[in-house]
Design a protein around this motif. Sequence first.
Motif, PDB file in Angstrom:
ATOM      1  N   VAL A 156       0.843  -1.201   0.000  1.00  0.00           N
ATOM      2  CA  VAL A 156       0.000   0.000   0.000  1.00  0.00           C
ATOM      3  C   VAL A 156       0.877   1.248   0.000  1.00  0.00           C
ATOM      4  CG1 VAL A 156      -1.619   1.350   1.396  1.00  0.00           C
ATOM      5  CG2 VAL A 156      -1.996  -1.095   1.076  1.00  0.00           C
ATOM      6  N   VAL A 157       1.981   1.210   0.772  1.00  0.00           N
ATOM      7  CA  VAL A 157       2.920   2.336   0.798  1.00  0.00           C
ATOM      8  C   VAL A 157       3.529   2.549  -0.583  1.00  0.00           C
ATOM      9  CG1 VAL A 157       5.053   3.234   1.806  1.00  0.00           C
ATOM     10  CG2 VAL A 157       3.455   1.952   3.227  1.00  0.00           C
ATOM     11  N   ILE A 158       3.997   1.470  -1.199  1.00  0.00           N
ATOM     12  CA  ILE A 158       4.654   1.575  -2.507  1.00  0.00           C
ATOM     13  C   ILE A 158       3.670   2.054  -3.573  1.00  0.00           C
ATOM     14  CG2 ILE A 158       5.761   0.248  -4.339  1.00  0.00           C
ATOM     15  CD1 ILE A 158       6.944  -1.541  -2.129  1.00  0.00           C
ATOM     16  N   ILE A 159       2.461   1.479  -3.588  1.00  0.00           N
ATOM     17  CA  ILE A 159       1.456   1.882  -4.577  1.00  0.00           C
ATOM     18  C   ILE A 159       1.074   3.342  -4.384  1.00  0.00           C
ATOM     19  CG2 ILE A 159      -0.936   1.524  -5.321  1.00  0.00           C
ATOM     20  CD1 ILE A 159      -0.530  -1.461  -4.673  1.00  0.00           C
ATOM     21  N   GLY A 160       0.868   3.752  -3.116  1.00  0.00           N
ATOM     22  CA  GLY A 160       0.520   5.143  -2.834  1.00  0.00           C
ATOM     23  C   GLY A 160       1.603   6.100  -3.292  1.00  0.00           C
ATOM     24  N   ALA A 161       2.879   5.744  -3.044  1.00  0.00           N
ATOM     25  CA  ALA A 161       3.992   6.605  -3.437  1.00  0.00           C
ATOM     26  C   ALA A 161       4.116   6.683  -4.960  1.00  0.00           C
ATOM     27  CB  ALA A 161       5.293   6.092  -2.827  1.00  0.00           C
ATOM     28  N   ALA A 162       4.059   5.532  -5.624  1.00  0.00           N
ATOM     29  CA  ALA A 162       4.239   5.507  -7.084  1.00  0.00           C
ATOM     30  C   ALA A 162       3.118   6.251  -7.802  1.00  0.00           C
ATOM     31  CB  ALA A 162       4.309   4.051  -7.567  1.00  0.00           C
ATOM     32  N   LEU A 163       1.871   5.976  -7.408  1.00  0.00           N
ATOM     33  CA  LEU A 163       0.739   6.625  -8.076  1.00  0.00           C
ATOM     34  C   LEU A 163       0.726   8.125  -7.821  1.00  0.00           C
ATOM     35  CD1 LEU A 163      -2.202   4.079  -7.605  1.00  0.00           C
ATOM     36  CD2 LEU A 163      -0.790   4.484  -9.626  1.00  0.00           C
ATOM     37  N   THR A 164       1.046   8.538  -6.596  1.00  0.00           N
ATOM     38  CA  THR A 164       1.074   9.975  -6.286  1.00  0.00           C
ATOM     39  C   THR A 164       2.137  10.681  -7.114  1.00  0.00           C
ATOM     40  OG1 THR A 164       0.335   9.569  -4.018  1.00  0.00           O
ATOM     41  CG2 THR A 164       1.402  11.676  -4.455  1.00  0.00           C
ATOM     42  N   PHE A 165       3.329  10.087  -7.185  1.00  0.00           N
ATOM     43  CA  PHE A 165       4.415  10.679  -7.972  1.00  0.00           C
ATOM     44  C   PHE A 165       4.010  10.825  -9.437  1.00  0.00           C
ATOM     45  CE2 PHE A 165       8.144   9.911 -10.717  1.00  0.00           C
ATOM     46  CZ  PHE A 165       8.881  11.039 -10.410  1.00  0.00           C
TER      47      PHE A 165
END
Length: 389
Positions: A208-217
């Motif tokens: 969830v952390v990785i997906i949130g970071a990648a999509l936000t970027f």
Amino acid sequence: MKAKWIISGLVPLVLLVGVLAWVLINGAGIEKDPAAPIEVLNIERIKVTNGGFELSVSNTGPETLTISQVIVNDSVWNFSVSPDPTLKRFEDGKLAIPYPWVEGDPHVIKIITENGIVTEGAIAAATLTPEASWSNFLNYGFIGFYVGIVPITLGLLWYPFMKHFKRKWINAILALTVGLLLFLFVGTLADGFEIGAEAPSVFQGNMVVIIGAALTFLLLIGFDQYQHKRQESKGFSPFKLALLMATGIGLHNFGEGLAIGSSFALGEAALGTFLIIGFTLHNITEGIGIAAPLLKTKPSIKDFLILGTIAGAPAILGTWFGGFIFSPIWGALFLGIGAGAILQVIYVITKMLIEDHRTHKEPSVSWLNLSGFAIGMLIMYFTAFFVKF
């Protein structure tokens, strides 16, 4: 032709659904009873009250389970579960344990299901969990104000001093800002992974952390490119860049507020004068970083107020969220979003520095910029000693 094209896409999908349906109905062909029951009970929160302990639990395993026994500090203890001791998959329950806990002492709680699966929760130092009241609401708000808005504002006050720097020194300050932000990016990811690990494994907190970071970027990069194309602009205005930085830092400070609020709620930390001083020293550099893009302009006091509020106020929201309604999976998501926003700002500032040096036919990585970057990282590293304990 269009009908054939649609059919060519539907046929594999229909076949896939058919295969999955066959496996679900008939099994995989190898039927074997598991060596032990597959039960997963997750303790979401432990609340310490005058009457004992109240635990929020959830069944995150694949099967229905029944809570049959509770052990507190190696002693079997009475308990009650609402709505029922038997929990279906993804069903939540409230477990009440009337126990004469001792102020400041550690307590270990073990929950045993009827199949003998043990789930353990620990209280490092027992103290009453703050109740949701106006008094506690205001107290948490003041704590967030001290560790969020105050240090950011103090950092912004360095603007008049830095205003007289020449172009190369301004670029060095921007490189220092990249160092600060890179430290924050890595720290935010690490905090997200730590909180995500506390979430039920079925929710995959780290992903969830990785997906949130990648999509936000990617979303921020895409949105900015769309805006630039629409406005026929070639870059960010200084205030917009500072605004992006304030937003990314604000999301990071929201994570700090989460940690503070949840620690208070769990009775695992005492946030006194020392901790407030530590966060002030650690976060004051963030205000310097926000001010750096504005050194070639003349911002108004209103601009500084907006930037300070955006960067610092999320710490207040974080303490409220962490103290009263904290959830590990939501905390992981917010920190992932914060990491993605910070990474996007790093990308923008780095790109801006490279373009400026190319315009003046200078090497992109000068010794002055490298020194600023290293100093930014070291400042964040050493001030972190005051808040890591």
